[in-house]
Design a protein around this motif. Structure first.
Motif, PDB file in Angstrom:
ATOM      1  N   THR A  81      29.828  43.514  34.600  1.00 37.38           N
ATOM      2  CA  THR A  81      31.066  43.832  33.882  1.00 37.38           C
ATOM      3  C   THR A  81      31.771  45.018  34.508  1.00 37.38           C
ATOM      4  N   ILE A  82      31.034  46.093  34.790  1.00 38.77           N
ATOM      5  CA  ILE A  82      31.690  47.282  35.348  1.00 38.77           C
ATOM      6  C   ILE A  82      32.230  46.981  36.743  1.00 38.77           C
ATOM      7  N   LYS A  83      31.540  46.149  37.517  1.00 38.96           N
ATOM      8  CA  LYS A  83      32.046  45.782  38.840  1.00 38.96           C
ATOM      9  C   LYS A  83      33.389  45.065  38.709  1.00 38.96           C
ATOM     10  N   GLY A  84      33.493  44.119  37.779  1.00 37.54           N
ATOM     11  CA  GLY A  84      34.753  43.412  37.563  1.00 37.54           C
ATOM     12  C   GLY A  84      35.860  44.336  37.110  1.00 37.54           C
ATOM     13  N   VAL A  85      35.538  45.249  36.207  1.00 40.15           N
ATOM     14  CA  VAL A  85      36.529  46.216  35.717  1.00 40.15           C
ATOM     15  C   VAL A  85      37.013  47.092  36.869  1.00 40.15           C
ATOM     16  N   VAL A  86      36.079  47.625  37.649  1.00 37.57           N
ATOM     17  CA  VAL A  86      36.436  48.489  38.776  1.00 37.57           C
ATOM     18  C   VAL A  86      37.265  47.709  39.791  1.00 37.57           C
ATOM     19  N   ASP A  87      36.870  46.477  40.075  1.00 40.29           N
ATOM     20  CA  ASP A  87      37.634  45.669  41.035  1.00 40.29           C
ATOM     21  C   ASP A  87      39.072  45.462  40.568  1.00 40.29           C
ATOM     22  N   ARG A  88      39.258  45.179  39.278  1.00 41.61           N
ATOM     23  CA  ARG A  88      40.619  44.961  38.756  1.00 41.61           C
ATOM     24  C   ARG A  88      41.432  46.258  38.774  1.00 41.61           C
ATOM     25  N   LEU A  89      40.801  47.370  38.424  1.00 41.20           N
ATOM     26  CA  LEU A  89      41.509  48.657  38.467  1.00 41.20           C
ATOM     27  C   LEU A  89      41.846  49.041  39.910  1.00 41.20           C
ATOM     28  N   ALA A  90      40.936  48.766  40.829  1.00 43.29           N
ATOM     29  CA  ALA A  90      41.177  49.077  42.244  1.00 43.29           C
ATOM     30  C   ALA A  90      42.326  48.224  42.783  1.00 43.29           C
ATOM     31  N   ALA A  91      42.379  46.958  42.375  1.00 45.28           N
ATOM     32  CA  ALA A  91      43.456  46.071  42.828  1.00 45.28           C
ATOM     33  C   ALA A  91      44.813  46.579  42.351  1.00 45.28           C
ATOM     34  N   ARG A  92      44.830  47.295  41.250  1.00 48.92           N
ATOM     35  CA  ARG A  92      46.071  47.867  40.723  1.00 48.92           C
ATOM     36  C   ARG A  92      46.341  49.259  41.295  1.00 48.92           C
ATOM     37  N   GLY A  93      45.431  49.753  42.124  1.00 50.85           N
ATOM     38  CA  GLY A  93      45.609  51.074  42.718  1.00 50.85           C
ATOM     39  C   GLY A  93      45.329  52.218  41.763  1.00 50.85           C
ATOM     40  N   LEU A  94      44.545  51.968  40.726  1.00 48.51           N
ATOM     41  CA  LEU A  94      44.271  52.994  39.712  1.00 48.51           C
ATOM     42  C   LEU A  94      42.960  53.735  39.951  1.00 48.51           C
ATOM     43  N   VAL A  95      42.032  53.103  40.654  1.00 45.75           N
ATOM     44  CA  VAL A  95      40.778  53.752  41.044  1.00 45.75           C
ATOM     45  C   VAL A  95      40.501  53.399  42.495  1.00 45.75           C
ATOM     46  N   ARG A  96      39.644  54.183  43.106  1.00 44.43           N
ATOM     47  CA  ARG A  96      39.173  53.843  44.452  1.00 44.43           C
ATOM     48  C   ARG A  96      37.689  54.179  44.523  1.00 44.43           C
ATOM     49  N   GLY A  97      37.015  53.419  45.350  1.00 45.24           N
ATOM     50  CA  GLY A  97      35.594  53.656  45.567  1.00 45.24           C
ATOM     51  C   GLY A  97      35.358  54.156  46.969  1.00 45.24           C
ATOM     52  N   GLU A  98      34.474  55.112  47.062  1.00 45.23           N
ATOM     53  CA  GLU A  98      34.111  55.664  48.359  1.00 45.23           C
ATOM     54  C   GLU A  98      32.597  55.771  48.426  1.00 45.23           C
ATOM     55  N   PRO A  99      32.029  55.615  49.610  1.00 44.44           N
ATOM     56  CA  PRO A  99      30.580  55.772  49.714  1.00 44.44           C
ATOM     57  C   PRO A  99      30.146  57.164  49.284  1.00 44.44           C
ATOM     58  N   ASP A 100      29.045  57.238  48.590  1.00 42.73           N
ATOM     59  CA  ASP A 100      28.468  58.513  48.185  1.00 42.73           C
ATOM     60  C   ASP A 100      27.955  59.222  49.439  1.00 42.73           C
ATOM     61  N   PRO A 101      28.369  60.482  49.673  1.00 39.41           N
ATOM     62  CA  PRO A 101      27.905  61.192  50.876  1.00 39.41           C
ATOM     63  C   PRO A 101      26.375  61.330  50.924  1.00 39.41           C
ATOM     64  N   GLY A 102      25.743  61.365  49.764  1.00 38.23           N
ATOM     65  CA  GLY A 102      24.293  61.517  49.715  1.00 38.23           C
ATOM     66  C   GLY A 102      23.532  60.203  49.812  1.00 38.23           C
ATOM     67  N   ASP A 103      24.220  59.075  49.591  1.00 34.94           N
ATOM     68  CA  ASP A 103      23.570  57.763  49.621  1.00 34.94           C
ATOM     69  C   ASP A 103      24.641  56.710  49.881  1.00 34.94           C
ATOM     70  N   ALA A 104      24.774  56.300  51.123  1.00 35.55           N
ATOM     71  CA  ALA A 104      25.849  55.387  51.523  1.00 35.55           C
ATOM     72  C   ALA A 104      25.771  54.032  50.821  1.00 35.55           C
ATOM     73  N   ARG A 105      24.617  53.715  50.221  1.00 43.45           N
ATOM     74  CA  ARG A 105      24.502  52.452  49.484  1.00 43.45           C
ATOM     75  C   ARG A 105      25.220  52.531  48.145  1.00 43.45           C
ATOM     76  N   ARG A 106      25.474  53.738  47.689  1.00 41.70           N
ATOM     77  CA  ARG A 106      26.085  53.949  46.380  1.00 41.70           C
ATOM     78  C   ARG A 106      27.581  54.151  46.524  1.00 41.70           C
ATOM     79  N   LEU A 107      28.342  53.538  45.612  1.00 43.77           N
ATOM     80  CA  LEU A 107      29.790  53.659  45.595  1.00 43.77           C
ATOM     81  C   LEU A 107      30.181  54.655  44.504  1.00 43.77           C
ATOM     82  N   VAL A 108      30.979  55.642  44.853  1.00 53.25           N
ATOM     83  CA  VAL A 108      31.479  56.614  43.887  1.00 53.25           C
ATOM     84  C   VAL A 108      32.914  56.227  43.554  1.00 53.25           C
ATOM     85  N   ILE A 109      33.183  56.068  42.267  1.00 49.70           N
ATOM     86  CA  ILE A 109      34.487  55.620  41.782  1.00 49.70           C
ATOM     87  C   ILE A 109      35.248  56.819  41.227  1.00 49.70           C
TER      88      ILE A 109
END
Length: 153
Positions: A81-109
């Motif tokens: 659910t949170i992935k879908g929400v984040v994807d929809r918000l990102a598509a609208r330019g309201l959030v962005r995800g970036e790799p976590d500097p401490g763990d590149a596998r993790r996405l920081v929103i």
């Protein structure tokens, strides 16, 4: 002589007073209240934000950037659910995800500038939605209701 219409068989009398009344069940009442609140939210919230989208944006505005997993936990949404929400918000330019500097596998929103501005405009609307939902309660009843609901978690 008594009126036959007044004579109710014992089994029929028991059926008239069921042991389980749906209207007395907490889940049924909570669902009705939730539906009412959702209707108010849909009518009043700006920019077509859904309750889950607003929850994510409000939490990011409150806490700052969060891992997608932690954002999901803070907003009571599962991973899908949170992935879908984040994807929809990102598509609208309201959030962005970036790799976590401490763990590149993790996405920081985090909120974008547009997302932050929208969150600022939406917050008073969300407050008004809550006010309308709780309009029939006194200030003390509101506090008690919230305290009791949180206690049920």
């Amino acid at each position: 002589m008594s009126d036959p219409a007044e004579a109710v068989p014992e089994a029929a009398a028991e059926a008239a007073t069921p042991a389980y009344r749906l209207d007395d069940q907490v889940g049924f009442v909570l669902r009705q209240v939730s539906q009412r609140h959702t209707t108010i939210f849909a009518e009043r919230m700006i920019e077509g934000l859904t309750p889950t989208q607003w929850a994510a944006m409000a939490k990011l505005a409150e806490k700052g950037p969060l891992s997608q997993n932690l954002l999901g936990r803070h907003t009571a949404m599962d991973a899908a659910t949170i992935k879908g929400v984040v994807d929809r918000l990102a598509a609208r330019g309201l959030v962005r995800g970036e790799p976590d500097p401490g763990d590149a596998r993790r996405l920081v929103i985090g909120l974008t500038e547009d997302g932050r501005r929208l969150a600022e405009r939406a917050a008073p609307v969300a407050t008004a939605i809550t006010e309308e939902t709780l309009a029939h309660l006194t200030a003390q009843e509101r506090k008690t209701l919230l305290r009791l609901l949180v206690k049920m978690l």
